[in-house]
Design a protein around this motif. Structure first.
Motif, PDB file in Angstrom:
ATOM      1  N   PRO A 250       0.778  -1.199  -0.139  1.00  0.00           N
ATOM      2  CA  PRO A 250       0.166   0.015  -0.108  1.00  0.00           C
ATOM      3  C   PRO A 250       0.836   1.291   0.201  1.00  0.00           C
ATOM      4  O   PRO A 250       0.408   2.384  -0.642  1.00  0.00           O
ATOM      5  N   ILE A 251       2.019   1.229   0.537  1.00  0.00           N
ATOM      6  CA  ILE A 251       2.884   2.330   0.839  1.00  0.00           C
ATOM      7  C   ILE A 251       3.697   2.463  -0.834  1.00  0.00           C
ATOM      8  O   ILE A 251       3.689   3.736  -1.409  1.00  0.00           O
ATOM      9  N   VAL A 252       4.005   1.398  -1.411  1.00  0.00           N
ATOM     10  CA  VAL A 252       4.798   1.452  -2.639  1.00  0.00           C
ATOM     11  C   VAL A 252       3.710   1.716  -3.582  1.00  0.00           C
ATOM     12  O   VAL A 252       4.229   2.783  -4.475  1.00  0.00           O
ATOM     13  N   ALA A 253       2.464   1.419  -3.567  1.00  0.00           N
ATOM     14  CA  ALA A 253       1.438   2.040  -4.729  1.00  0.00           C
ATOM     15  C   ALA A 253       1.153   3.464  -4.486  1.00  0.00           C
ATOM     16  O   ALA A 253       1.021   4.181  -5.446  1.00  0.00           O
ATOM     17  N   PHE A 254       1.182   3.684  -3.571  1.00  0.00           N
ATOM     18  CA  PHE A 254       1.015   5.334  -2.990  1.00  0.00           C
ATOM     19  C   PHE A 254       2.038   6.046  -3.662  1.00  0.00           C
ATOM     20  O   PHE A 254       1.818   7.088  -4.361  1.00  0.00           O
ATOM     21  N   ILE A 255       3.245   5.713  -3.320  1.00  0.00           N
ATOM     22  CA  ILE A 255       4.389   6.383  -3.899  1.00  0.00           C
ATOM     23  C   ILE A 255       4.629   6.494  -5.265  1.00  0.00           C
ATOM     24  O   ILE A 255       5.382   7.160  -6.018  1.00  0.00           O
ATOM     25  N   TYR A 256       4.055   5.409  -5.941  1.00  0.00           N
ATOM     26  CA  TYR A 256       4.317   5.092  -7.217  1.00  0.00           C
ATOM     27  C   TYR A 256       3.179   6.026  -7.865  1.00  0.00           C
ATOM     28  O   TYR A 256       3.653   6.577  -9.082  1.00  0.00           O
ATOM     29  N   ILE A 257       2.209   5.957  -7.657  1.00  0.00           N
ATOM     30  CA  ILE A 257       0.963   6.733  -8.456  1.00  0.00           C
ATOM     31  C   ILE A 257       1.078   8.485  -8.032  1.00  0.00           C
ATOM     32  O   ILE A 257       0.619   9.200  -8.650  1.00  0.00           O
ATOM     33  N   LEU A 258       1.650   8.657  -6.804  1.00  0.00           N
ATOM     34  CA  LEU A 258       1.524  10.081  -6.345  1.00  0.00           C
ATOM     35  C   LEU A 258       2.594  11.070  -7.498  1.00  0.00           C
ATOM     36  O   LEU A 258       1.788  12.218  -7.686  1.00  0.00           O
ATOM     37  N   PRO A 259       3.580  10.789  -8.018  1.00  0.00           N
ATOM     38  CA  PRO A 259       4.317  11.687  -8.884  1.00  0.00           C
ATOM     39  C   PRO A 259       3.330  12.030 -10.006  1.00  0.00           C
ATOM     40  O   PRO A 259       3.076  13.205 -10.588  1.00  0.00           O
ATOM     41  N   ILE A 260       2.332  11.041 -10.482  1.00  0.00           N
ATOM     42  CA  ILE A 260       1.538  11.135 -11.788  1.00  0.00           C
ATOM     43  C   ILE A 260       0.573  11.975 -11.460  1.00  0.00           C
ATOM     44  O   ILE A 260       0.047  13.048 -12.227  1.00  0.00           O
ATOM     45  N   LEU A 261      -0.154  11.895 -10.165  1.00  0.00           N
ATOM     46  CA  LEU A 261      -1.090  12.769  -9.613  1.00  0.00           C
ATOM     47  C   LEU A 261      -0.756  14.121  -9.377  1.00  0.00           C
ATOM     48  O   LEU A 261      -1.417  15.158  -9.838  1.00  0.00           O
ATOM     49  N   LEU A 262       0.464  14.282  -8.813  1.00  0.00           N
ATOM     50  CA  LEU A 262       1.109  15.820  -8.872  1.00  0.00           C
ATOM     51  C   LEU A 262       1.414  16.494 -10.087  1.00  0.00           C
ATOM     52  O   LEU A 262       1.163  17.450 -10.197  1.00  0.00           O
ATOM     53  N   PHE A 263       1.683  15.445 -11.057  1.00  0.00           N
ATOM     54  CA  PHE A 263       2.089  16.107 -12.383  1.00  0.00           C
ATOM     55  C   PHE A 263       0.871  16.678 -13.017  1.00  0.00           C
ATOM     56  O   PHE A 263       0.537  17.576 -13.635  1.00  0.00           O
ATOM     57  N   LEU A 264      -0.255  15.870 -13.071  1.00  0.00           N
ATOM     58  CA  LEU A 264      -1.495  16.081 -13.370  1.00  0.00           C
ATOM     59  C   LEU A 264      -2.087  17.465 -12.683  1.00  0.00           C
ATOM     60  O   LEU A 264      -2.714  18.555 -13.389  1.00  0.00           O
ATOM     61  N   HIS A 265      -1.762  17.768 -11.513  1.00  0.00           N
ATOM     62  CA  HIS A 265      -2.207  18.882 -10.644  1.00  0.00           C
ATOM     63  C   HIS A 265      -1.227  20.125 -10.905  1.00  0.00           C
ATOM     64  O   HIS A 265      -1.657  21.206 -10.247  1.00  0.00           O
ATOM     65  N   GLY A 266      -0.359  20.053 -11.775  1.00  0.00           N
ATOM     66  CA  GLY A 266       0.397  20.992 -12.122  1.00  0.00           C
ATOM     67  C   GLY A 266       1.784  21.107 -11.217  1.00  0.00           C
ATOM     68  O   GLY A 266       2.641  21.972 -11.606  1.00  0.00           O
ATOM     69  N   TYR A 267       2.165  20.267  -9.994  1.00  0.00           N
ATOM     70  CA  TYR A 267       3.257  20.143  -9.576  1.00  0.00           C
ATOM     71  C   TYR A 267       4.471  19.457  -9.973  1.00  0.00           C
ATOM     72  O   TYR A 267       4.598  18.164  -9.483  1.00  0.00           O
ATOM     73  N   ARG A 268       4.968  19.990 -11.244  1.00  0.00           N
ATOM     74  CA  ARG A 268       5.835  19.001 -11.875  1.00  0.00           C
ATOM     75  C   ARG A 268       7.232  18.962 -11.281  1.00  0.00           C
ATOM     76  O   ARG A 268       7.735  17.939 -11.445  1.00  0.00           O
ATOM     77  N   ARG A 269       7.836  19.936 -10.936  1.00  0.00           N
ATOM     78  CA  ARG A 269       9.009  19.619  -9.912  1.00  0.00           C
ATOM     79  C   ARG A 269       8.762  19.092  -8.660  1.00  0.00           C
ATOM     80  O   ARG A 269      10.021  18.053  -8.486  1.00  0.00           O
ATOM     81  N   THR A 270       7.674  19.212  -7.921  1.00  0.00           N
ATOM     82  CA  THR A 270       7.529  18.321  -6.868  1.00  0.00           C
ATOM     83  C   THR A 270       7.255  16.671  -7.273  1.00  0.00           C
ATOM     84  O   THR A 270       7.782  16.068  -6.167  1.00  0.00           O
ATOM     85  N   ALA A 271       6.693  16.552  -8.244  1.00  0.00           N
ATOM     86  CA  ALA A 271       6.623  15.224  -8.946  1.00  0.00           C
ATOM     87  C   ALA A 271       7.813  14.468  -9.010  1.00  0.00           C
ATOM     88  O   ALA A 271       8.433  13.672  -8.758  1.00  0.00           O
ATOM     89  N   GLY A 272       8.733  15.346  -9.675  1.00  0.00           N
ATOM     90  CA  GLY A 272      10.240  14.941  -9.797  1.00  0.00           C
ATOM     91  C   GLY A 272      11.045  14.559  -8.396  1.00  0.00           C
ATOM     92  O   GLY A 272      11.453  13.440  -8.149  1.00  0.00           O
ATOM     93  N   ALA A 273      10.917  15.374  -7.463  1.00  0.00           N
ATOM     94  CA  ALA A 273      11.475  15.141  -6.081  1.00  0.00           C
ATOM     95  C   ALA A 273      10.785  13.786  -5.533  1.00  0.00           C
ATOM     96  O   ALA A 273      11.474  13.119  -4.861  1.00  0.00           O
ATOM     97  N   VAL A 274       9.584  13.550  -5.619  1.00  0.00           N
ATOM     98  CA  VAL A 274       8.826  12.498  -5.085  1.00  0.00           C
ATOM     99  C   VAL A 274       9.158  11.278  -5.711  1.00  0.00           C
ATOM    100  O   VAL A 274       9.391  10.251  -5.201  1.00  0.00           O
ATOM    101  N   THR A 275       9.443  11.305  -6.973  1.00  0.00           N
ATOM    102  CA  THR A 275       9.831  10.199  -7.796  1.00  0.00           C
ATOM    103  C   THR A 275      11.145   9.710  -7.070  1.00  0.00           C
ATOM    104  O   THR A 275      11.564   8.604  -7.324  1.00  0.00           O
TER     105      THR A 275
END
Length: 424
Positions: free
Chosen positions: A171-196
């Motif tokens: 459940p943690i792995v799935a969260f951290i896997y999908i989170l960058p894509i959701l952040l990218f969709l929301h416009g937080y592109r640099r944050t998505a890179g850091a989370v990845t």
């Protein structure tokens, strides 16, 4: 007389129209406010995961332990988190083969008591957290369908038993896997890179989506900035371990690079190894890298959006990665959901996919009651091949079919005076 006629129609089933029931249910869900939908998601998670945890305490745990043995990973979680809480340093004070951050994610569960129930409660928070982020981000396109995606994700059969009875960290792995894509969709592109980047140091898998993020960035400058953010994040996380135990710390990637023959994963390569056809781990790793590179090329060539691009890469990765497991496929499940909430036949496909994977893993591990033989891989292999075909065909359908994320976000529609979209 009018009441008698109405009663007669109901008795004859005139009002029992499945389409009308679904329309009423949809209308009722659409009428819920944002806060009510959030409350509904929280309540669904409490009932589902709380119910599984309660059943575990009432007897399922003792039955599982006596039938299949104790949950193998719980003792590792406890051992590693105790080292952290006692001020120790992983890799230096305790030799482990996993990335570092996943162990720090588990510290709150140990603080809650460190028993099976505290880990189950803690791990159950992550499907809910993922569902809440999904709904919050996707509601810009369609509030109703975003809510359905989040609700189905919370109730999905991959994570529900894993977070509770299985006490697995997926459940943690799935969260951290999908989170960058959701952040990218929301416009937080640099944050998505850091989370990845942080995701790589959590469980490796999110790094396969990082090239997808880079492909979808608009300019070379933005790509370089994003790479800089990801590198800086990685250095901040890795530096303490590199300084304390450099050799031991750098050894953990070998687990994922498959420096051995065969693997214990749910894959064609793993099943062939069980049948005696041993394939060197580097060959499996090389095949996976080649397929990933092909997926990146196709994303660029076909000009896929971020959601379809991440979906294609995930499909191709899971079809070839020798160390895949049943619960890894939840990461593909969530991508398919944005189409499945509008197509009941895709829901049927997702259910069939889960059944095929469940029995493939059961037979490959010889864990099907009364059917433990050395030839079980021959049963699991065609199931796995059928699942690959099903995944590929479902991906084909999704790539050519519109989903609610293809609409303009609600704010853009409001500026144009288009209003809310019609129900599809």
């Amino acid at each position: 007389m009018r009441f008698k006629l109405a009663g007669r129609k109901r008795a004859e089933g005139a009002d029992v129209d499945p389409r009308r029931w679904s329309e009423r249910a949809e209308a009722r869900l659409r009428s819920l406010t944002y806060r009510q939908k959030i409350a509904a998601l929280v309540l669904a998670a409490m009932v589902l995961y709380g119910g599984f945890i309660a059943l575990d305490g009432l007897g399922v745990r003792s039955w599982l332990d006596s039938s299949f043995g104790e949950t193998p990973d719980l003792k590792y979680y406890q051992e590693r988190t105790k080292v952290i809480l006692n001020g120790g340093m992983l890799y230096r004070d305790l030799d482990i083969e996993s990335p570092p951050l996943i162990n720090y994610f588990l510290v709150p569960a140990q603080l809650l008591g460190g028993e099976w129930w505290s880990y189950e409660i803690y791990l159950s928070l992550f499907p809910l957290l993922t569902g809440l982020v999904i709904y919050t981000v996707m509601r810009r396109w369609d509030d109703y369908y975003a809510f359905l995606v989040a609700l189905i994700y919370i109730a999905n059969p991959y994570l529900l038993p894993d977070a509770t009875w299985g006490i697995q960290d997926e459940p943690i792995v799935a969260f951290i896997y999908i989170l960058p894509i959701l952040l990218f969709l929301h416009g937080y592109r640099r944050t998505a890179g850091a989370v990845t980047a942080a995701g790589f140091w959590t469980k490796f898998l999110p790094i396969v989506l990082y090239p997808v993020l880079l492909i979808k960035l608009d300019s070379v400058k933005e790509k370089l900035i994003n790479i800089g953010v990801a590198v800086a994040t990685s250095l901040l996380i890795a530096a303490p371990f590199l300084l304390a135990a450099p050799m031991e710390f750098l050894h953990f990637p070998s687990y994922y690079l498959l420096e051995r023959e065969g693997s214990a994963g749910l894959s064609v390569i793993s099943l062939l190894s069980k049948g005696g056809l041993h394939i060197d781990g580097l060959i499996g790793a090389g095949l996976t890298v080649a397929v990933l590179l092909l997926s990146y090329y196709l994303i660029h060539r076909w000009k896929l959006d971020i959601w379809r691009g991440a979906m294609l890469t995930t499909v191709m990765f899971l079809c070839t990665y020798p160390m895949a497991h049943l619960n890894y496929f939840v990461m593909l499940f969530v991508f398919f959901l944005v189409w499945a909430v509008r197509d009941k036949w895709l829901i049927v496909r997702l259910a069939l996919m889960y059944v095929l994977l469940l029995f493939s893993e059961g037979f490959s591990l010889n864990s099907v009651p009364g059917m433990a033989t050395e030839w079980n891989w021959l049963i699991a292999l065609p199931m796995m091949l059928a699942n690959i075909v099903l995944m590929a065909d479902t991906t084909r359908i999704c790539l050519k079919t519109k989903c609610f994320l293809d609409r303009e976000p609600q704010g853009e529609r409001d500026k144009k005076g288009e209003g809310a979209p019609e129900s599809a």
